[in-house]
Design an enzyme around this catalytic site. Sequence first.
Site, PDB file in Angstrom:
ATOM      1  N   GLU A 185      12.583  -9.600   1.729  1.00  0.00           N
ATOM      2  CA  GLU A 185      11.809  -8.441   2.209  1.00  0.00           C
ATOM      3  C   GLU A 185      12.643  -7.183   1.988  1.00  0.00           C
ATOM      4  OE1 GLU A 185      10.887  -8.733   6.391  1.00  0.00           O
ATOM      5  OE2 GLU A 185      10.262  -6.635   6.515  1.00  0.00           O
ATOM      6  N   TYR A 219      11.093   8.847   0.989  1.00  0.00           N
ATOM      7  CA  TYR A 219      11.053   7.829  -0.075  1.00  0.00           C
ATOM      8  C   TYR A 219      11.661   8.282  -1.410  1.00  0.00           C
ATOM      9  CZ  TYR A 219       7.874   5.614   3.232  1.00  0.00           C
ATOM     10  OH  TYR A 219       7.332   5.046   4.363  1.00  0.00           O
ATOM     11  N   ASN A 248       7.974  -5.753  -0.878  1.00  0.00           N
ATOM     12  CA  ASN A 248       7.874  -4.609   0.024  1.00  0.00           C
ATOM     13  C   ASN A 248       6.397  -4.490   0.386  1.00  0.00           C
ATOM     14  OD1 ASN A 248       7.822  -2.259   1.455  1.00  0.00           O
ATOM     15  ND2 ASN A 248       9.005  -1.057  -0.025  1.00  0.00           N
ATOM     16  N   ALA A 262       3.103  -0.877   4.774  1.00  0.00           N
ATOM     17  CA  ALA A 262       2.508  -0.870   6.129  1.00  0.00           C
ATOM     18  C   ALA A 262       2.034  -2.260   6.561  1.00  0.00           C
ATOM     19  CB  ALA A 262       1.345   0.113   6.169  1.00  0.00           C
ATOM     20  N   ARG A 266       5.026  10.933  -2.620  1.00  0.00           N
ATOM     21  CA  ARG A 266       4.751  10.598  -1.212  1.00  0.00           C
ATOM     22  C   ARG A 266       5.989  10.874  -0.356  1.00  0.00           C
ATOM     23  NH1 ARG A 266       4.687   4.431   1.181  1.00  0.00           N
ATOM     24  NH2 ARG A 266       4.041   5.017   3.287  1.00  0.00           N
ATOM     25  N   HIS A 303      12.711  -2.724   2.199  1.00  0.00           N
ATOM     26  CA  HIS A 303      12.120  -1.438   2.579  1.00  0.00           C
ATOM     27  C   HIS A 303      13.015  -0.333   2.058  1.00  0.00           C
ATOM     28  CE1 HIS A 303       9.231  -3.460   5.087  1.00  0.00           C
ATOM     29  NE2 HIS A 303      10.223  -4.204   5.544  1.00  0.00           N
ATOM     30  N   ILE A 304      12.390   0.703   1.562  1.00  0.00           N
ATOM     31  CA  ILE A 304      13.142   1.847   1.044  1.00  0.00           C
ATOM     32  C   ILE A 304      13.779   2.617   2.202  1.00  0.00           C
ATOM     33  CG2 ILE A 304      12.904   4.028  -0.232  1.00  0.00           C
ATOM     34  CD1 ILE A 304      10.379   2.600  -1.578  1.00  0.00           C
ATOM     35  N   PRO A 325       0.795  -1.229   0.000  1.00  0.00           N
ATOM     36  CA  PRO A 325       0.000   0.000   0.000  1.00  0.00           C
ATOM     37  C   PRO A 325       0.828   1.279   0.000  1.00  0.00           C
ATOM     38  CG  PRO A 325      -0.136  -1.100   2.133  1.00  0.00           C
ATOM     39  CD  PRO A 325       0.518  -2.060   1.177  1.00  0.00           C
ATOM     40  N   ASN A 326       0.335   2.216  -0.782  1.00  0.00           N
ATOM     41  CA  ASN A 326       0.880   3.578  -0.895  1.00  0.00           C
ATOM     42  C   ASN A 326       2.183   3.662  -1.681  1.00  0.00           C
ATOM     43  OD1 ASN A 326      -1.235   4.832   0.727  1.00  0.00           O
ATOM     44  ND2 ASN A 326      -0.337   3.707   2.430  1.00  0.00           N
ATOM     45  N   ARG A 333      12.955   4.436  12.463  1.00  0.00           N
ATOM     46  CA  ARG A 333      11.703   5.185  12.441  1.00  0.00           C
ATOM     47  C   ARG A 333      10.858   4.850  13.676  1.00  0.00           C
ATOM     48  NH1 ARG A 333       9.075   4.873   6.666  1.00  0.00           N
ATOM     49  NH2 ARG A 333       7.942   6.655   7.532  1.00  0.00           N
TER      50      ARG A 333
HETATM   51  C1  DQA Z   1       8.197   0.942   3.821  1.00  0.00           C
HETATM   52  C2  DQA Z   1       8.296   1.169   5.341  1.00  0.00           C
HETATM   53  C3  DQA Z   1       6.951   0.947   6.003  1.00  0.00           C
HETATM   54  O1  DQA Z   1       7.054   1.150   7.411  1.00  0.00           O
HETATM   55  C4  DQA Z   1       5.932   1.934   5.441  1.00  0.00           C
HETATM   56  O2  DQA Z   1       4.665   1.678   5.993  1.00  0.00           O
HETATM   57  C5  DQA Z   1       5.889   1.943   3.954  1.00  0.00           C
HETATM   58  C6  DQA Z   1       7.115   1.790   3.194  1.00  0.00           C
HETATM   59  C7  DQA Z   1       9.524   1.297   3.116  1.00  0.00           C
HETATM   60  O3  DQA Z   1       9.703   0.863   1.965  1.00  0.00           O
HETATM   61  O4  DQA Z   1      10.344   2.015   3.671  1.00  0.00           O
HETATM   62  O5  DQA Z   1       4.845   2.199   3.368  1.00  0.00           O
HETATM   63  O6  DQA Z   1       7.940  -0.436   3.582  1.00  0.00           O
END
Ligand code: DQA
Length: 141
Positions: free
Chosen positions: A95, A22, A71, A74, A17, A97-98, A9-10, A104
Amino acid sequence: MHIAIINGPNLNMLGTREPEVYGHQTFEQYLAKLIEKFKSIEFHYFQSNIEGELIDELQKRATDCQGIILNAAAYTHTSVGLGDAVSSISTPVVEVHISNIYAREAYRHHSFLTGKCQGVISGLGLTSYELAVIYLLSMHE
Ligand code: DQA
């Protein structure tokens, strides 16, 4: 070699964003560079904001890909279902994450996926995906 990239998501909002977290690139712009760089790989890119669709895609790509880069955004921090989906398949899943989820908010420090995946790459920007590709390629050397 077929590699699936599954974004949660997102992540369709990359580029606009929270660019301070990001970056300014859309995923499509980055993917074009990956495709150019790794010509021997066929990438299958999927993004959804819907948890069940991500699970469906994991199950589907387990049958026709040799590696999966996930990825879950959330859902990483909330989804027992996605963790179970990773456990259910034998295709290696990395897995990514950016952002550095450990630098965080505390609620981002827990992942329902990490224990089920081959490994996790977090905090190296979009390069996290490229590093995951290199790892998956190395498994087939
Ligand atoms: C994320 C990190 C997550 O905590 C966040 O909810 C995201 C992006 C990242 O790629 O850094 O949407 O997965």
